[in-house]
Design an enzyme around this catalytic site. Structure first.
Site, PDB file in Angstrom:
ATOM      1  N   HIS A 124       8.134 -10.600  -1.354  1.00  0.00           N
ATOM      2  CA  HIS A 124       6.975 -10.544  -2.245  1.00  0.00           C
ATOM      3  C   HIS A 124       5.768 -11.212  -1.604  1.00  0.00           C
ATOM      4  O   HIS A 124       5.884 -12.249  -0.948  1.00  0.00           O
ATOM      5  CB  HIS A 124       7.275 -11.259  -3.560  1.00  0.00           C
ATOM      6  CG  HIS A 124       8.106 -10.454  -4.518  1.00  0.00           C
ATOM      7  ND1 HIS A 124       7.681  -9.258  -5.050  1.00  0.00           N
ATOM      8  CD2 HIS A 124       9.334 -10.692  -5.061  1.00  0.00           C
ATOM      9  CE1 HIS A 124       8.600  -8.784  -5.868  1.00  0.00           C
ATOM     10  NE2 HIS A 124       9.625  -9.622  -5.891  1.00  0.00           N
ATOM     11  N   CYS A 198       3.638  -6.500   0.298  1.00  0.00           N
ATOM     12  CA  CYS A 198       2.664  -5.662  -0.402  1.00  0.00           C
ATOM     13  C   CYS A 198       1.232  -6.014  -0.009  1.00  0.00           C
ATOM     14  O   CYS A 198       0.917  -7.138   0.368  1.00  0.00           O
ATOM     15  CB  CYS A 198       2.829  -5.816  -1.913  1.00  0.00           C
ATOM     16  SG  CYS A 198       4.344  -5.084  -2.564  1.00  0.00           S
ATOM     17  N   ARG A 207       1.014  -1.496   2.273  1.00  0.00           N
ATOM     18  CA  ARG A 207       1.957  -2.462   2.819  1.00  0.00           C
ATOM     19  C   ARG A 207       1.334  -3.147   4.031  1.00  0.00           C
ATOM     20  O   ARG A 207       0.538  -2.544   4.766  1.00  0.00           O
ATOM     21  CB  ARG A 207       3.265  -1.782   3.257  1.00  0.00           C
ATOM     22  CG  ARG A 207       4.044  -1.148   2.138  1.00  0.00           C
ATOM     23  CD  ARG A 207       4.666  -2.178   1.212  1.00  0.00           C
ATOM     24  NE  ARG A 207       5.482  -1.541   0.179  1.00  0.00           N
ATOM     25  CZ  ARG A 207       5.023  -1.187  -1.012  1.00  0.00           C
ATOM     26  NH1 ARG A 207       3.739  -1.389  -1.325  1.00  0.00           N
ATOM     27  NH2 ARG A 207       5.814  -0.618  -1.898  1.00  0.00           N
TER      28      ARG A 207
END
Length: 230
Positions: A124, A198, A207
């Site tokens: 994340h 991300c 990305r």
């Protein structure tokens, strides 16, 4: 009277909606981090306990083939000094949403740690501890160090983070083949590492990718590698 009732009801709904929004922001920005801190600490503790309890290998016997990684289980601990002296995250097998709440996730179809191919890991950018919040700070030459309890693996970042789209799956090929020609700067088989997260920071339309190559290994019995002690 009816107008006053409508206005009051609307005001109450706005207050309720505002409260819910504030609570959601608190949950996303803070509570998921608290959850992640507990989960990742537990994963690291479990891994370290497994490593302590694993039997001493018989150096006189033939080395058995490694066992397949178990989905959802921890396989290594990763350190990236560029992202902070206390940056320490477990790597688990798989990249499902549930797994990424507990740490970083290894793409199951990619190479094993330290082996020829592309050991690829997702994490994340924000929420659940923000492991890759500072991903854009990575630079060529930065160390990415992992241990599986028996060996230290030191990878070196090859390129600045590369921005692409989620469908650019060639970034985790055994020899990375991104959509943008030569973006990965690898032209043949090797022992590679790919990190993905991300982009933008609070979105997921794109990305960010960073590639590295294996630079050195050493047994854990020799202590920490120079990248973590220098």
């Amino acid at each position: 009277m009816a107008v006053r009732l409508i206005v009051r009801t609307f005001s109450e709904l706005c207050i309720t909606a505002g409260t819910l929004i504030v609570l959601f922001v608190v949950y996303v920005m803070f509570w998921t981090g608290v959850q992640a801190e507990s989960a990742t600490a537990g994963q690291i503790d479990s891994l370290e306990q497994e490593w302590v309890e694993q039997p001493v290998p018989d150096t006189t016997a033939a080395t058995p083939p490694p066992k397949a990684y178990t989905p959802g289980r921890g396989i290594a601990v990763m350190y990236i000094p560029r992202l902070g002296g206390t940056w320490e995250w477990p790597v688990l097998e798989g990249t499902s949403a549930t797994i990424l709440k507990k740490g970083l996730g290894h793409y199951a179809a990619t190479a094993r740690l330290g082996e020829t191919g592309n050991f690829s890991v997702a994490g994340h950018r924000r929420t659940y501890g923000d492991p890759f919040k500072d991903f854009p700070r990575l630079r060529p030459g930065d160390a990415v160090v992992l241990t599986d309890g028996t060996t230290w693996y030191t990878y070196r970042i090859k390129t600045k983070p590369y921005r692409t789209v989620p469908t650019d799956i060639g970034v985790i090929d055994p020899v990375p083949r991104p959509l943008k020609k030569n973006a990965a700067a690898f032209d043949g088989p090797g022992r590679y590492l790919t990190l993905t997260t991300c982009e933008p920071e609070w979105g997921s339309s794109h990305r960010l990718i960073a590639w590295a190559h294996l630079d050195a290994t050493q047994p854990v019995t020799q202590g920490k590698p120079p990248a973590l002690t220098g």
